[in-house]
Design a protein around this motif. Structure first.
Motif, PDB file in Angstrom:
ATOM      1  N   ALA A 155    -102.058  -2.213  14.830  1.00  0.00           N
ATOM      2  CA  ALA A 155    -102.511  -1.256  15.848  1.00  0.00           C
ATOM      3  C   ALA A 155    -104.018  -1.028  15.741  1.00  0.00           C
ATOM      4  CB  ALA A 155    -101.762   0.067  15.691  1.00  0.00           C
ATOM      5  N   TYR A 202    -100.958  -8.241  11.582  1.00  0.00           N
ATOM      6  CA  TYR A 202    -102.000  -7.554  12.353  1.00  0.00           C
ATOM      7  C   TYR A 202    -102.445  -8.381  13.551  1.00  0.00           C
ATOM      8  CZ  TYR A 202    -106.043 -10.123  10.288  1.00  0.00           C
ATOM      9  OH  TYR A 202    -106.962 -11.071   9.907  1.00  0.00           O
ATOM     10  N   HIS A 231    -105.787  -4.337  17.003  1.00  0.00           N
ATOM     11  CA  HIS A 231    -105.690  -4.446  18.460  1.00  0.00           C
ATOM     12  C   HIS A 231    -106.561  -3.396  19.146  1.00  0.00           C
ATOM     13  CE1 HIS A 231    -101.606  -6.772  18.494  1.00  0.00           C
ATOM     14  NE2 HIS A 231    -102.514  -7.316  17.705  1.00  0.00           N
ATOM     15  N   GLN A 233     -98.130  -4.804  16.969  1.00  0.00           N
ATOM     16  CA  GLN A 233     -98.967  -3.657  17.314  1.00  0.00           C
ATOM     17  C   GLN A 233     -98.479  -2.400  16.596  1.00  0.00           C
ATOM     18  OE1 GLN A 233     -99.765  -2.479  21.649  1.00  0.00           O
ATOM     19  NE2 GLN A 233    -101.224  -4.111  21.243  1.00  0.00           N
ATOM     20  N   PRO A 251    -100.555  -8.678  22.379  1.00  0.00           N
ATOM     21  CA  PRO A 251     -99.500  -9.491  21.753  1.00  0.00           C
ATOM     22  C   PRO A 251     -99.184 -10.751  22.547  1.00  0.00           C
ATOM     23  CG  PRO A 251     -98.905  -7.171  21.708  1.00  0.00           C
ATOM     24  CD  PRO A 251    -100.116  -7.275  22.576  1.00  0.00           C
ATOM     25  N   LEU A 274    -103.721  -2.739  26.020  1.00  0.00           N
ATOM     26  CA  LEU A 274    -103.198  -3.042  24.684  1.00  0.00           C
ATOM     27  C   LEU A 274    -101.970  -3.945  24.760  1.00  0.00           C
ATOM     28  CD1 LEU A 274    -103.428   0.266  22.589  1.00  0.00           C
ATOM     29  CD2 LEU A 274    -104.497  -1.931  22.067  1.00  0.00           C
ATOM     30  N   SER A 275    -101.175  -3.744  25.805  1.00  0.00           N
ATOM     31  CA  SER A 275     -99.945  -4.536  25.950  1.00  0.00           C
ATOM     32  C   SER A 275    -100.230  -6.015  26.202  1.00  0.00           C
ATOM     33  CB  SER A 275     -99.096  -3.986  27.092  1.00  0.00           C
ATOM     34  OG  SER A 275     -99.833  -3.979  28.309  1.00  0.00           O
TER      35      SER A 275
END
Length: 442
Positions: free
Chosen positions: A168, A159, A171, A163, A191, A187-188
């Motif tokens: 998911a 986690y 994040h 993602q 990670p 969101l990208s």
């Protein structure tokens, strides 16, 4: 003394001396509440109002526990043990032991990681997979602290970085709360920011294999309710169908953003076992009740932890703790990153949930990071790592309670000293170090 620090200290000390975790949470909440000046009425109202925060989680665990025990009636755990015996050899020949240990631990690691994304059942796989394998662990003389570390790694690291599934969700919580606090991110980006901290977890896993590599002797004890069940290709196919349908329901509801996916997924899986006859109607009530009882303790802990978190928020001392840290920091980015990570550790250790910690700390950390000139990626790394810190090593976290529920099925694995303390040392120290490095270089 800061009420949050006092409350967490009381919780940890009581847990270390083997006071029941639920009562430790309640006493810790009382200590923190009184230290902040709250009266008993306010503390009681805050605690009880917070109990509902993890109600859905508790019911999810109970449902998944029932599904897990129902699966045992298909002979699935016995098939796993049969495979393990073939892998190890009935006498555990010395020339196969090392390879067998590695293969079994690798399988457990893959299953643990998959439980967070590919088959998002979270800790429900543990009571199905681990208790039947305890005799194999004993035969191979595997230190169960190593198994606990492997499972905990699989429950947390995915986690943090991946993602998908629970990642998911984590994040999404991180992005949404940072946006509300004044810093919009993609969101990208998450990670990329969480790669270095995730390497801290990898470091801890490597250390676990080093520190717990020696043999440890356990007694062979019968596990209540773990009687052998005959299995066949037909019964195993029913088990596979139940798992696939349960997963499909969870993924479908998740795609529609409908809550309760774990509960309805478990119900669907149980229904398949009913329909196929893998679970007899006259036995069903006892089987499902046993499964719910098995996971009930974790549910109670999660409810109490939610009440504890509510009292801590009511004290207002989380914000005071951050302000006090800010006064020490000045414009020192290095010290700021370290203190924010420690604050996150203290908060998560108390409430036992990284998912619940992020909303609490984000509103305080984002303005601080912006004022100190941290980049968006560094800010993500600080908050994401601060949230994950303490998930390993907290006596009230499902990431430690889950492994203990399986490894202690025969009463030979202590929750605090065999799961909580080892995972705290193995993962939180590297996480602080790698999280701090991420904050400095990103």
């Amino acid at each position: 003394m800061n009420a949050v620090i006092l409350a967490v200290a009381v919780l940890l000390v009581l847990s270390l001396v083997r006071v029941n975790v639920v009562f430790s949470l309640i006493i810790g909440a009382l200590a923190g509440g009184f230290a902040s000046g709250l009266d008993i009425k306010t503390i009681g109202e805050a605690f009880t109002s917070g109990l509902g925060g993890n109600a859905a989680v508790a019911l999810s665990y109970a449902s998944l526990g029932a599904f897990a025990v129902a699966l045992t009636k298909t002979g699935l755990p016995d098939a796993m043990v049969h495979f393990a015996i073939k892998l190890v050899g009935r006498e555990g020949e010395s020339n196969r032991k090392t390879l067998s240990k590695v293969l079994i631990l690798f399988i457990i690691l893959l299953v643990s990681i998959s439980s967070q994304n590919i088959v998002p059942v979270h800790i429900a796989f543990i009571p199905v997979l681990i208790p039947p394998l305890l005799k194999i662990f004993n035969q191979l003389q595997i230190d169960r602290r190593l198994v606990a570390a492997v499972i905990t790694f699989g429950l947390i690291t995915p986690y943090m970085y991946i993602q998908a599934g629970f990642g998911a969700i984590f994040h999404g919580i991180l992005r949404d709360n940072m946006k509300q606090a004044g810093l919009a991110i993609k969101l990208s980006d998450i990670p990329d920011a969480m790669l270095i901290p995730s390497l801290g977890m990898v470091t801890g896993l490597i250390l676990a294999f080093f520190f717990y590599r020696k043999k440890r002797i356990y007694e062979d004890r019968e596990i209540t309710g773990a009687e052998a069940v005959a299995f066949s290709k037909k019964s195993l196919s029913f088990a596979a169908a139940a798992i696939i349908i349960s997963l499909a329901v969870q993924l479908y509801l998740s795609h529609l953003e409908i809550e309760g996916g774990m509960i309805f997924g478990a119900l669907a899986g149980i229904a398949v076992l009913y329909i196929t006859g893998a679970m007899k109607w006259k036995e069903a009530d006892g089987i499902l009740t046993k499964g719910m009882q098995m996971m009930a303790f974790i549910g109670f802990v999660m409810l109490a932890a939610s009440g504890f978190a509510s009292v801590m928020e009511e004290t207002g001392h989380i914000e005071k703790m951050v302000r006090g840290a800010s006064a020490l920091i000045g414009d020192n980015q290095s010290l700021a990153a370290l203190l924010m990570l420690i604050v996150g550790l203290l908060v998560t250790m108390g409430i036992g949930s990284s998912f619940s910690t992020v909303p609490i700390i984000t509103a305080l950390f984002v303005p601080l990071c912006i004022n100190l000139g941290f980049s968006p990626l560094a800010t993500i790394a600080i908050i994401g790592t601060a949230g994950a810190l303490g998930d390993a090593g907290s006596p009230v976290s499902d990431s430690t309670l889950g492994p203990t529920s399986g490894l202690n099925a025969d009463g030979q694995h202590d929750h605090v000293w065999d799961t909580t303390v080892p995972t705290f040392l193995l993962y939180n120290i590297p996480l602080i170090l790698f999280g701090w490095i991420a904050a400095m270089v990103l």
